[in-house]
Write an enzyme that holds these catalytic residues in place. Structure first.
Site, short mmCIF file in Angstrom:
data_model
loop_
_atom_site.label_atom_id
_atom_site.label_comp_id
_atom_site.label_asym_id
_atom_site.label_seq_id
_atom_site.Cartn_x
_atom_site.Cartn_y
_atom_site.Cartn_z
N GLU A 900 97.24 48.74 71.63
CA GLU A 900 96.43 49.08 72.79
C GLU A 900 97.25 49.78 73.86
O GLU A 900 96.81 50.75 74.47
CB GLU A 900 95.78 47.82 73.36
N ARG A 978 93.00 36.01 82.07
CA ARG A 978 92.12 35.43 81.05
C ARG A 978 92.57 34.01 80.70
O ARG A 978 91.74 33.15 80.41
CB ARG A 978 92.06 36.32 79.81
N GLU A 1365 87.71 38.39 68.71
CA GLU A 1365 88.72 37.48 69.25
C GLU A 1365 88.28 36.01 69.32
O GLU A 1365 89.11 35.11 69.15
CB GLU A 1365 89.12 37.95 70.65
#
Length: 1439
Positions: A900, A978, A1365
């Site tokens: 990413e 997160r 995920e």
């Protein structure tokens, strides 16, 4: 071929002239004869296949024979004329090794238009996701299938055990699928479960009564018999009686089809019925065929599979049967190869050039060449000397003779046959076989040899301890000494040093057998991080002889992994000699003596001193019982404990998927296989390194830092530039300061190191050259001098040094925690630690940059999840607008977040070089380079306090959460976001204060990884829950249940939970898996078993879907073209990395446009078709891109509506498009979507907008069994249920669920990242870093989707949910089940009475951590304490 010069080695010249007359190589490749008159002596077979023959299906995954991506099959004639098919690692094999043989690559089996049945089933039964590993897996299975059929007797024998339990696939890794569908596809070829099928004679086929052969109609479909048959091999319960069918009876070994395609499909009659009970066992992971009553809707996707006809396979070239071996010599001025064909020729060579490197399997040699940069100017391939390959048992003389160069696979089989014949007299053969079964992968065992293993003198050798214990004697030979013997006990002198004279070779190994009836027992043991294909931590071979009274008369206890060489435990042997064996006092004496043998220090090389000592005695303890069992020494007073004897062994795995989908539509909701699956299984799928050569291309080789933290004193490229073929280099001087800085959030990273290096492996520069090999070799010659500085490696070191990157975010809910704690009945505190995880995508980071001659344009191909970031950063380093850069990617061989952000660095370095030199530049990182450069999952550490009420209700949580960012920020702050927004897991806590801290260290810069902080946060939550439950002496299940969120309650970031289904999921999952009864069964098992313990764990999960507070990323675009022939070109911003995004998006477009799926085509993801795309990440790509595609299709449908009214609702799209085109209607549409409702702002503790669009929810139950003596474990069963909304493609979602779970299982159990104290990453390849293999998945693996509920607030495409995920964290059920097993063991051994308190089990829960956590009397004896100032040999970044 021109004869190579031997330079100064004049001693070899007479030998060459007299013996080695040929320098030409001859072999067959996919049925075509190859004659090579010029061969690069440095090249491997893989190099030749990929670069010379343009056969790109065979992949480079690791370069060390550890992943299987490079697997090919070699056909060769063995003794007796039988053709054998050997799966080998092409990345290790010298080209010379296939001289006179037939090499078969994936391309020979079939094409996507006409695949081999194996390729077809792997693809259509969902066994391929990213596809990079698929060709290697297909080839390993192909070898198994070919060897299962004997063309002379026409017998085909293949069992599920052969597929799964005998090592056929233990040399292959897959990071995507979770292995279950691959095994399911492979088992579809099993016929032995139907009764062995035997093909006899020339006229007819014999079958077991009532059972049939594998049928072409494997799973029923529209072209089936129409009976509702499931098409199961051998028959379905609804089949009519079978009818005999014709077949080609003219085939023989010489007349098999010589084409390069697979067997052709023929019509077959249906087969007789079998019991329904057989279905789940065979099908397992596959789409379970429909056997429901007539009138019930059939399952959506079913296939008519080609029948496998083993007699129609590719033949062995007849010309090779006449092949005569001859000595060969070739090479260049730097390196030469010899291929002798007799022992005499080999001895002459070693006499003339004693330092010549002997090569057989090349498993160790290739690693030395590639990673240790060793140089061997003279190499000798000895794999074709038949006189070195013998195996014989002389019962009269009482000895086994093993040829030094017999392959380990052949030796394994010979040992099994010998043991079966001789029984206990040949226990030594069973001890050898046991070690061989887990020695490397099958590809390694097919080529490696016992002599190679012996002379390598590895201190952790699996075989050498057995050979020493057995009293084996080597026979060696040299020109000077002739034939002579060397006892193995005297052979190993020091670390990797032996008594073998430099001019000698090993010819054979002689092992004595005991006399008939002798009371001798020999056993072998091994413990590694992973059961299959792993190097040992400790290995052992033990032999003892007892007299009639049970007294020890002779003994050998040989160990690997306890010293710098294989050693005997002399003091322990002496303590046991002359003593009554099965007596507790004897064992106590041995324990005391062993302390003298193995007084390991805390800093011992290799680390794990306590565990290694524990294993050393645990093995002896097991052997003590095994001897007593074998010789029946047990008495009423002293009984043999069978539990100690029995090691943990897997059974066959199986499992189910709930394939009934009530939400299925015309296209959406169907279980359509991955659209590239067949191309991946046939090797046709093109990855970036497979792209054809580009005119004028150059290759890059990175210059990487060899220090973790240092000032750069000097960087001199002059030595590299002097290498022929090197064109130039780039470094920081080719970029200004501003252009050299990059990062997704903070621009604190560097494309090239400036003045300082901050991590071992940080790029300093790049050399570019005419070939990859030249570039890589030259890069190692660059002279870099450093002024070294002390590095910070761990979280604790960073906390102590106050080394932090800017973050400062926190979550506050309810009352101040200091006040709230006062109202709690209990307050507990603790520290939870979780290590990182390497992505280990099979395709390493790869890029190719093609400069255009005008306007600074560049075409950039990169294995990236983010074409926009690639485009922007390449524009930055080349100094042009983004509009001049076209970034593209067609597919990636896995990514998981690792591509990413970090993929951009390699791409930009290549772009700098391409601009400088004006030529295309490409590079594919080696596995070790990729692991050093690309970062991994952030390690975490949390210091928490939790307040609870007396009845177990959570009241207060206060925590400081730290992650290890590495040397730059990357996405570590977002990962922390997160993590702290998932630290609540599924449980309500009224008063919360969470503080995040991002630590700056001198490891590689850590980055995004599937889960992106959520697994770490939820792991911390479950650590808290288990600690609270233990302290309250309450069932953790009860604690979890009573604290579950309820609909509408607020998370710590004040988002109300909507469509909350976790309680329902848990209730259904418990009922479907019989959880409550199994909990009682586990408790009963633990009450009645001392040395085996079981644990079971049920854990829920929720995962927030969106890019969280990176609000700008929650958008997507799409471009849809309808051509006038009715075909559709679909482009969107999502990238394909194996997760099936392209497939799902095509389904959405086909559903929306009311056209067949095969009308939709996606070519690639490119920045010049859809601009400003977010990365494919956060499990949001289906949501975002799907809605953008729907928006575009709705526009097109509106334009086509008049034509649907005119031509009818069922009119083909071709008709509509053709008419619209002639009416000048625009058949192109841009779609756009931005995720609504979200918009959380940090610091708003009153009324923030939601952070996440919704939560994907689920739960899993895992049951494990733990070997208390070793810490080894197996997962007995896992049941998963996920809420994915209305699935767009359940098969793809199941693949994501199973693959994510197994990846999570690896994260929480065996995947351990280790650094050396100087900051160098130790675990940088499959040899040292272990991901789960085929033998690690749950033995029973069931998955289901939540159905029959309402998603009132879900506003996503087709009401589906992201799934890539969310299931990963559920792998933690294995860790917490193991924790329960550890608790049970501690209870058995009354460990808590020793004051050890609540079990602290950091992640990953490796075998070492599990064994030491048990804390029994063996561990307490073995405990090695650190002296003042001492640090362990390895460093864990979460420490």
């Amino acid at each position: 071929m021109q004869r190579p010069s031997l330079g100064s080695n004049r001693v070899l010249s007479p030998l060459v002239q007299s013996t080695y007359e040929s320098s030409v190589l001859n072999f067959y490749l996919n049925g075509t004869k190859i004659t090579l008159t010029s061969v690069d002596p440095e090249a491997t077979l893989l190099d030749f296949i990929r670069s010379q023959r343009k056969l790109k299906g065979t992949k480079l995954g690791c370069g060390e024979g550890g992943c299987g991506a490079c697997t090919v099959v070699v056909q060769d004639v063995r003794t007796g004329g039988r053709i054998e098919h050997l799966a080998i690692n092409a990345c290790l094999a010298p080209i010379l090794s296939v001289e006179g043989k037939h090499v078969i690559t994936i391309e020979a089996l079939g094409t996507s238009a006409n695949p081999h049945p194996l390729q077809e089933r792997i693809a259509k039964l969902h066994g391929s996701q990213c596809g990079f590993c698929t060709p290697g897996i297909v080839m390993s299975l192909y070898a198994l299938l070919r060897n299962a059929y004997d063309p002379l007797t026409r017998r085909y024998v293949l069992s599920e055990e052969m597929v799964e339990l005998e090592g056929a696939l233990d040399g292959n890794l897959c990071r995507c699928t979770g292995y279950k569908p691959i095994l399911g596809a492979a088992k579809s070829f099993v016929r032995e479960d139907l009764g062995r099928v035997v093909f006899e004679g020339e006229k007819r086929e014999t079958r077991v009564e009532g059972e049939g052969e594998l049928n072409g109609n494997y799973i029923s479909g529209v072209n089936g018999s129409g009976t509702g048959s499931c098409g199961r091999p051998g028959g379905c319960c609804r089949d009519p009686p079978a009818a005999d069918f014709p077949r080609d009876e003219s085939s023989s070994d010489e007349t098999e089809s010589s084409g390069e395609t697979s067997a052709t499909e023929t019509d077959r009659s249906p087969f007789p019925a079998l019991l329904m009970a057989l279905l789940p066992r065979l099908v397992g992971a596959m789409i379970v065929a429909d056997c429901r009553p007539a009138g019930v809707k059939p399952l959506p996707m079913s296939f008519n599979f080609k029948s496998y006809e083993p007699h129609t396979e590719i033949i062995f070239p007849p010309a090779l049967r006449k092949y005569t071996k001859r000595p060969i010599f070739y090479g260049n001025e730097n390196k030469v190869w010899f291929r002798p064909t007799t022992i005499e020729q080999l001895v002459d060579l070693k006499h003339a050039y004693p330092s010549a490197k002997i090569v057989a399997g090349s498993s160790e040699v290739q690693i030395e060449l590639k990673f240790k940069r060793e140089k061997y100017p003279v190499s000798v391939y000895i794999g074709d000397i038949e006189d070195l390959k013998g195996f014989s048992i002389n019962e009269a003389k009482g000895e086994v003779v093993i040829g030094g160069n017999i392959s380990l696979t052949v030796l394994e089989k010979a040992c099994l046959e010998g043991y079966n014949k001789l029984g206990k007299r040949a226990l030594v053969l069973e001890a050898i076989r046991k070690q061989l079964r887990y020695f490397g992968g099958r590809q390694i065992r097919n080529t490696a040899t016992p002599a190679g293993n012996i002379v390598t003198a590895s201190p952790i050798s699996d075989l050498n301890p057995v050979f020493i214990a057995s009293g084996a004697v080597l026979t060696a030979r040299s020109k000077a000494r002739g034939e002579f013997t060397l006892p193995l006990k005297e052979f190993f002198l020091a670390y990797r040093t032996t008594a073998l004279p430099v001019d000698a070779i090993i010819t054979k190994l002689t092992i004595p057998l005991p006399a008939e009836g002798a009371r001798e027992v020999i056993k072998s043991y091994k413990q590694a991080k992973r059961k299959d294909d792993d190097i040992a931590i400790v290995t052992a071979g033990f032999r003892v002889v007892l007299d009639e009274s049970g007294v020890t008369t002779d003994i050998s206890l040989a160990y690997g992994g306890m010293a710098q060489k294989t050693v005997e435990a002399k003091n322990t042997m002496e303590a046991l000699l002359g003593k009554k064996w099965f007596d507790n006092t004897t064992l106590e004496g041995a324990m005391g003596a062993m302390e003298k043998d193995f007084s390991l220090g805390f800093t011992v090389p290799g680390g794990m001193p306590t565990y290694r000592k524990t294993l050393a005695f645990s093995f002896l303890f097991r052997f003590w019982h095994e001897v007593a069992a074998e010789l029946e020494l047990g008495t009423q007073e002293q009984q043999v404990d069978r539990e100690v004897v029995d090691e943990i062994h897997r059974g066959l795995s199986y499992g189910s998927r709930d394939n009934d989908n009530p939400y299925e539509q015309r296209v959406v909701g169907k279980q359509i296989p991955h659209l590239s699956g067949l191309k991946q299984a046939t090797g046709e799928a093109e990855y970036i390194d497979d792209m054809p050569n580009i005119e004028g291309q150059l290759f890059g080789g990175l210059v990487l830092s060899k220090k973790a933290y240092a000032k750069l004193v000097k960087v001199d490229f002059t030595p590299a530039l002097q290498v022929p073929g090197v064109v130039g280099y780039v470094d920081v001087n080719d970029l200004g300061d501003e252009r050299n800085h990059w990062g997704p959030i903070l621009k604190d990273d560097f494309f090239f190191a400036e003045d300082f290096v901050y991590s071992h492996g940080q790029p300093i520069g790049m050399v570019y050259a005419e070939s990859a090999a030249i570039a890589q070799a030259a890069a190692h010659l660059v002279d870099v001098q450093y002024e070294e500085l002390p590095p910070i490696l761990t979280i604790s070191e960073a906390i102590s040094a106050k080394s932090f990157l800017p973050y400062g975010r926190m979550l506050i809910k309810g009352n101040p925690t200091a006040e709230a704690f006062k109202d709690c009945d209990f307050v507990f505190e603790g520290v939870s630690r979780m290590g990182g995880q390497e992505h280990f995508y099979l395709e390493t980071n790869t890029a190719a940059v093609i400069p255009r001659p005008e306007d600074g344009e560049m075409e950039v191909w990169s294995s990236t999840q983010s074409v926009m970031e690639t485009q922007e950063l390449v524009a930055q380093v080349t100094g042009v607008p983004s509009s001049r850069i076209v970034a593209k990617v067609k597919r990636m061989g896995g990514a998981f977040g690792g591509k990413e952000i970090r993929a951009a660095q390699l791409t930009c370095i290549l772009a700098v070089a391409a601009k400088k030199v004006g030529r295309p530049v490409r590079c594919m990182l080696n596995r070790d380079e990729d692991m050093m450069v690309s970062g991994q999952r952030n390690p975490f550490q949390a210091h928490w306090r939790v307040g609870v009420s007396r009845d177990g209700m959570l009241q207060v949580l206060d925590a400081d959460v730290y992650n290890n960012a590495g040397y730059s920020y990357d996405a570590s702050g977002a990962v922390m976001d997160r993590a702290i927004t998932h630290i609540d897991a599924c449980y309500l806590t009224p008063h919360v204060h969470l503080r995040g801290h991002v630590c700056k260290t001198n490891t590689h810069s850590n980055t995004a990884f599937r889960g992106f902080g959520a697994p770490q946060g939820q792991y911390i939550a479950e650590c808290i829950m288990t600690a609270v439950a233990d302290n309250l002496k309450m069932s953790v299940d009860e604690l979890r249940w009573k604290n579950l969120y309820k609909e509408g309650e607020l998370t710590p970031f004040l988002q109300p939970l909507e469509d909350w289904h976790v309680p329902l999921i848990i209730t259904q999952l418990k009922a479907e898996s019989d959880y409550d009864n199994r909990v009682q069964q586990v408790e009963e098992f633990n009450r009645t078993h001392k040395w085996k313990k079981r644990g079971i764990s049920l854990i829920p999960t929720k995962f927030g879907l969106s890019f969280a507070t990176a609000l700008h990323l929650n958008q997507a675009g799409a471009l849809v073209h309808i051509y006038h022939d009715g075909s559709v070109l679909l482009a969107h911003g999502g990238t394909e990395m194996g997760q099936g995004l392209y497939t799902k998006m095509c389904q959405i477009a086909a559903q929306e446009l009311c056209c067949p799926l095969d009308s939709i085509f996606t070519s690639e993801t490119s920045s010049n078709t859809v601009a400003n795309t977010p990365p494919t990440a956060a499990s949001s790509s289906s949501d975002l891109n799907g809605m953008a595609i729907q928006h575009a299709c709705q526009q097109l449908n509106a334009r086509l509506e008049p034509y649907r009214l005119k031509y009818g609702a069922d009119a083909p799209l071709k008709t509509l498009a053709h008419a619209a085109y002639f009416d000048r209607v625009n058949l192109t549409a841009n779609g756009f979507y931005k995720m609504p409702t979200i918009g959380y702002k940090w610091g708003n503790y009153v009324d923030p907008l939601p952070m996440y669009s919704y939560f994907t929810q689920g739960a899993a139950i895992s049951e494990v069994e733990l070997d208390v003596l070793t810490g080894a474990h197996t997962v007995l069963r896992t049941d998963i249920k996920m809420d994915v909304g209305r699935s767009i493609n359940p098969a793809i979602d199941y693949g994501q669920i199973e693959g994510a779970f197994v990846q999570g299982q690896g994260l929480f159990t065996i995947e351990e990242s280790l650094w050396q104290k100087n900051g160098e990453l130790f675990t940088r390849g499959p040899g040292t870093y272990k991901i789960p293999g085929f033998a690690d998945i749950p033995q029973v693996f069931n998955a289901g989707l939540l159905k029959g509920v309402k998603w009132a607030n879900l506003r996503t495409i087709q009401s589906s949910k992201g799934i890539g995920e969310p299931p990963l964290f559920l792998g933690a059920t294995v860790l917490f089940a193991l924790r329960e097993a550890v608790k049970a063991a501690r209870e058995t051994f009354a460990v808590d009475a020793q004051g050890m308190g609540v079990v602290q089990l950091d992640s990953p829960a490796t075998a070492e951590k599990l064994r030491v956590a048990i804390g029994d009397w063996i561990v307490r004896w073995a405990k090695v304490e650190a002296k003042e100032g001492e640090k362990g040999f390895f460093v864990e970044a979460m420490a």
